[in-house]
Scaffold this motif. Structure first.
Motif, mmCIF file in Angstrom:
data_model
loop_
_atom_site.group_PDB
_atom_site.id
_atom_site.type_symbol
_atom_site.label_atom_id
_atom_site.label_comp_id
_atom_site.label_asym_id
_atom_site.label_seq_id
_atom_site.Cartn_x
_atom_site.Cartn_y
_atom_site.Cartn_z
ATOM 1 N N ARG A 31 1.943 -13.645 -7.976
ATOM 2 C CA ARG A 31 3.178 -13.285 -7.281
ATOM 3 C C ARG A 31 4.074 -14.515 -7.242
ATOM 4 O O ARG A 31 3.580 -15.654 -7.187
ATOM 5 N N ILE A 45 -1.436 -9.593 1.607
ATOM 6 C CA ILE A 45 -2.064 -9.362 0.288
ATOM 7 C C ILE A 45 -1.024 -9.093 -0.803
ATOM 8 O O ILE A 45 -1.188 -9.511 -1.947
ATOM 9 N N ALA A 46 0.066 -8.424 -0.433
ATOM 10 C CA ALA A 46 1.067 -8.063 -1.450
ATOM 11 C C ALA A 46 1.863 -9.273 -1.927
ATOM 12 O O ALA A 46 2.396 -9.282 -3.026
ATOM 13 N N LEU A 110 -6.957 5.872 9.384
ATOM 14 C CA LEU A 110 -7.749 5.369 8.275
ATOM 15 C C LEU A 110 -7.982 3.841 8.365
ATOM 16 O O LEU A 110 -9.060 3.347 8.085
ATOM 17 N N ALA A 226 2.014 -1.193 3.887
ATOM 18 C CA ALA A 226 2.103 -0.683 2.505
ATOM 19 C C ALA A 226 2.018 0.834 2.455
ATOM 20 O O ALA A 226 2.532 1.459 1.529
ATOM 21 N N ALA A 227 1.346 1.441 3.459
ATOM 22 C CA ALA A 227 1.053 2.880 3.368
ATOM 23 C C ALA A 227 2.088 3.767 4.040
ATOM 24 O O ALA A 227 2.438 4.828 3.536
ATOM 25 N N PRO A 291 9.161 2.722 -4.115
ATOM 26 C CA PRO A 291 9.374 1.313 -4.511
ATOM 27 C C PRO A 291 10.126 1.278 -5.850
ATOM 28 O O PRO A 291 9.498 1.225 -6.902
ATOM 29 N N VAL A 296 7.109 -5.472 -5.042
ATOM 30 C CA VAL A 296 7.032 -6.936 -5.107
ATOM 31 C C VAL A 296 6.909 -7.341 -6.581
ATOM 32 O O VAL A 296 6.072 -6.785 -7.294
ATOM 33 N N HIS A 298 5.808 -9.236 -10.012
ATOM 34 C CA HIS A 298 4.708 -10.061 -10.529
ATOM 35 C C HIS A 298 5.335 -11.405 -10.949
ATOM 36 O O HIS A 298 6.554 -11.546 -10.974
ATOM 37 N N ARG A 369 -2.275 -5.693 -10.105
ATOM 38 C CA ARG A 369 -1.663 -5.537 -8.790
ATOM 39 C C ARG A 369 -1.370 -4.073 -8.479
ATOM 40 O O ARG A 369 -0.755 -3.773 -7.456
ATOM 41 N N PRO A 372 -3.574 -0.461 -4.660
ATOM 42 C CA PRO A 372 -4.989 -0.145 -4.413
ATOM 43 C C PRO A 372 -5.174 0.988 -3.402
ATOM 44 O O PRO A 372 -6.298 1.411 -3.157
ATOM 45 N N GLY A 373 -4.048 1.459 -2.809
ATOM 46 C CA GLY A 373 -4.145 2.581 -1.852
ATOM 47 C C GLY A 373 -3.828 3.900 -2.526
ATOM 48 O O GLY A 373 -3.661 4.924 -1.860
HETATM 49 C C1 HEM Z 1 3.281 7.044 -1.953
HETATM 50 C C2 HEM Z 1 2.648 6.009 -1.450
HETATM 51 C C3 HEM Z 1 2.570 4.651 -2.082
HETATM 52 C C4 HEM Z 1 3.325 4.078 -3.079
HETATM 53 C C5 HEM Z 1 4.467 4.717 -3.847
HETATM 54 C C6 HEM Z 1 2.831 2.721 -3.289
HETATM 55 C C7 HEM Z 1 3.314 1.841 -4.242
HETATM 56 C C8 HEM Z 1 2.887 0.536 -4.399
HETATM 57 C C9 HEM Z 1 3.422 -0.414 -5.369
HETATM 58 C C10 HEM Z 1 4.525 -0.135 -6.358
HETATM 59 C C11 HEM Z 1 2.761 -1.586 -5.211
HETATM 60 C C12 HEM Z 1 2.979 -2.880 -6.021
HETATM 61 C C13 HEM Z 1 2.256 -2.764 -7.353
HETATM 62 C C14 HEM Z 1 2.507 -3.905 -8.312
HETATM 63 O O1 HEM Z 1 2.773 -5.024 -7.876
HETATM 64 O O2 HEM Z 1 2.433 -3.675 -9.549
HETATM 65 C C15 HEM Z 1 1.808 -1.398 -4.144
HETATM 66 C C16 HEM Z 1 0.985 -2.385 -3.671
HETATM 67 C C17 HEM Z 1 0.111 -2.211 -2.622
HETATM 68 N N1 HEM Z 1 -0.182 -1.019 -1.968
HETATM 69 FE FE1 HEM Z 1 0.698 0.767 -2.280
HETATM 70 N N2 HEM Z 1 1.815 2.493 -2.409
HETATM 71 C C18 HEM Z 1 1.610 3.641 -1.663
HETATM 72 C C19 HEM Z 1 0.648 3.840 -0.695
HETATM 73 C C20 HEM Z 1 -0.282 2.904 -0.304
HETATM 74 C C21 HEM Z 1 -1.349 3.145 0.645
HETATM 75 C C22 HEM Z 1 -1.646 4.498 1.297
HETATM 76 C C23 HEM Z 1 -2.001 1.946 0.820
HETATM 77 C C24 HEM Z 1 -3.192 1.591 1.687
HETATM 78 C C25 HEM Z 1 -3.879 2.414 2.415
HETATM 79 C C26 HEM Z 1 -1.358 0.963 -0.050
HETATM 80 C C27 HEM Z 1 -1.729 -0.361 -0.165
HETATM 81 C C28 HEM Z 1 -1.138 -1.278 -1.023
HETATM 82 C C29 HEM Z 1 -1.478 -2.703 -1.057
HETATM 83 C C30 HEM Z 1 -2.517 -3.394 -0.160
HETATM 84 C C31 HEM Z 1 -0.693 -3.289 -2.062
HETATM 85 C C32 HEM Z 1 -0.660 -4.759 -2.488
HETATM 86 C C33 HEM Z 1 -1.596 -4.991 -3.661
HETATM 87 C C34 HEM Z 1 -1.568 -6.405 -4.279
HETATM 88 O O3 HEM Z 1 -0.535 -7.068 -4.259
HETATM 89 O O4 HEM Z 1 -2.615 -6.807 -4.788
HETATM 90 N N3 HEM Z 1 -0.332 1.583 -0.716
HETATM 91 N N4 HEM Z 1 1.890 -0.086 -3.668
#
Ligand code: HEM
Length: 465
Positions: A31, A45-46, A110, A226-227, A291, A296, A298, A369, A372-373
């Motif tokens: 990042r 984490i993000a 959750l 994130a969720a 998003p 975020v 890379h 990246r 993971p949710g």
């Molecule tokens: C419709 C729902 C959701 C969308 C559209 C979404 C989309 C995204 C996107 C675009 C990223 C960044 C990916 C990248 O950098 O390439 C991300 C990261 C992340 N999301 Fe989701 N998300 C959703 C739901 C959730 C849920 C339900 C959780 C957890 C319960 C979650 C946890 C995370 C975490 C922890 C990251 C950071 C990962 C990292 O940087 O390693 N997300 N999400």
């Protein structure tokens, strides 16, 4: 693109996304070194770079929120969606509020093991306030584009630099809320009353997972960040699509009526038999990505060369989600579930497959990246979408003279996480018998809740074997 001293690459082509973020993920799963990272102990984490702590934090998501764990949590989503339906029967005009409560509640259950019957009290109020402050404070700042300004930012006081002040306040809020929530989770664990949740699992295996208290507290809270909004905004996009594309809505309801009927509600297990609803869910992700720039960026760990183009170390790599979700498709702003074959939506993982060019959307990012949710998100959205279609009709609103109130199809709110700009619509329950069914289902479900709206120990025992 050159922004100050920073190089930014916008990735507009799925093949490029595959070649860089996926095939060369060693170099592109970092990042950027954003100024905001210095606050909050750099435990978001993000935002955190690809290092040992990030790997441990991320492993928790892979181990504790994979398909199997996501299935385990289905009783939470099935129950909370009943309140969503009942709330809409009660006050259809406040549908946005009800959707936000639903996604807040499935997230707190959750992640922490407790429900959110209302969003205006207790810790959920704190978490929502934290999210609001965060989205304001985390926007890119001048110092991100001119890193040499860092020294100045370090010495100048908060009253001269409003963003520094915002980030300092954010840190104070995080210190209070995140650690209070951790304390509460520990108490429940010690008293034997902790319900299944992400934080409980992390605490139970703390030694084995090598995460300290601060990392666990941050991992759970940032999961909420994130969720909650991403899921709520996606559902707003779904409602907008149903209002604007009534033929799709009618076809989706036809499928639900034929497969499910009127005397029960759809559930996750029905997914295999509802190909059109699966396609509606996927098309919602494509058509209304929350998003729009993959949230975020890379970053490049080292200098690289791609197709003769030099990508200097530290460059920001932004997935241009809006473009890759649209440019490849004819009439891309039509909401059209027939873009998908039943086979392509049957396998849940196809939406995050490493074979990018075959993907229909990049709403969950890409590479190491990738969200993971995702499995939890898929369940949150499928359950809500199928049940909303079972219960309600979504129509254009009319003004006092009976004229249809126009909707701007493409307008979204500003920011890195967006939702469709506010629009008017009318939601009506599909029939008296469905209304009664919803009322009864929610009333029966409340038998499983205590006076604070949390699941009773008997329900937890029966649902989590
Ligand atoms: C419709 C729902 C959701 C969308 C559209 C979404 C989309 C995204 C996107 C675009 C990223 C960044 C990916 C990248 O950098 O390439 C991300 C990261 C992340 N999301 Fe989701 N998300 C959703 C739901 C959730 C849920 C339900 C959780 C957890 C319960 C979650 C946890 C995370 C975490 C922890 C990251 C950071 C990962 C990292 O940087 O390693 N997300 N999400």
């Amino acid at each position: 693109m050159k922004l100050g001293n920073l190089n930014m690459f916008l990735l507009n082509d799925p093949t490029v996304i595959r070649d860089l973020l996926e095939k060369r993920s060693n170099n592109y799963s970092c990042r950027p070194d954003l100024y905001a990272r210095q606050f909050g102990d750099n435990l978001n984490i993000a935002l955190r770079d690809n290092d040992e702590i990030w790997r441990r934090q991320r492993k928790m998501y892979h181990v504790r929120l994979n398909v199997k764990s996501a299935d385990r949590y289905l009783p939470y989503q099935h129950c909370d969606s009943l309140q969503l339906l009942d709330d809409i029967v009660d006050r259809p005009d406040a549908w946005l509020e009800h959707i936000q409560r639903y996604t807040a509640s499935i997230s707190t259950t959750l992640l922490y093991g407790w429900r959110t019957p209302h969003t205006n009290t207790g810790y959920v109020k704190d978490l929502l306030e934290w999210m609001e402050v965060t989205s304001d404070a985390l926007n890119f700042q001048l110092v991100d584009f001119y890193p040499s300004l860092r020294i100045l930012y370090k010495v100048l006081p908060g009253w001269v630099l409003p963003n520094k002040r915002k980030l300092q306040n954010l840190q104070k809020l995080e210190n209070r809320v995140f650690y209070d929530l951790l304390g509460k989770a520990k108490e429940k664990l010690e008293s034997g009353e902790a319900h299944p949740s992400f934080i409980r699992d992390m605490l139970m295996d703390q030694d084995h997972d090598r995460l300290d208290d601060r990392q666990i507290a941050n991992n759970a809270a940032h999961g909420f960040g994130a969720a909650m909004d991403t899921s709520a905004n996606t559902l707003v996009g779904f409602i907008k699509a149903m209002v604007m594309f009534p033929d799709v809505q009618a076809k989706a309801q036809e499928e639900i009526d034929a497969v499910i009927g009127s005397d029960r509600l759809p559930q996750w297990d029905d997914r295999d038999r509802l190909p059109y609803i699966r396609a509606v869910v996927e098309e919602t992700f494509r058509w209304a990505p929350s998003p729009i720039s993959a949230a975020v960026p890379h970053a490049a760990k080292e200098d690289d060369v791609y197709n003769g183009m030099v990508i200097p170390k530290g460059s920001m790599m932004m997935i241009n989600v809006w473009t890759v979700n649209h440019d490849r498709f004819p009439n891309a702003r039509d909401f059209d579930p027939t873009r998908y074959t039943p086979e392509s939506t049957l396998v849940e993982n196809n939406s995050i497959s490493q074979d990018s060019p075959r993907r229909m959307h990049f709403t969950f990012g890409a590479g190491r990246r990738v969200c993971p949710g995702f499995h939890v998100a898929e369940r949150n959205i499928f359950i809500a979408v199928s049940r909303l279609l079972w219960g309600f009709n979504f129509q254009r609103a009319r003004d006092a003279s009976g004229k249809i109130i126009p909707i701007n199809r493409d307008a979204v709110t500003p920011g890195l996480i967006v939702r469709p700009e506010d629009f008017e619509c009318t939601i009506k329950v599909r029939s008296k018998s469905r209304e009664e069914f919803i009322r009864k289902s929610w009333s029966d479900a409340q038998e499983n809740l205590d006076s604070e709206g949390n699941f009773t120990p008997e329900f937890i025992k029966a649902s989590f074997k």
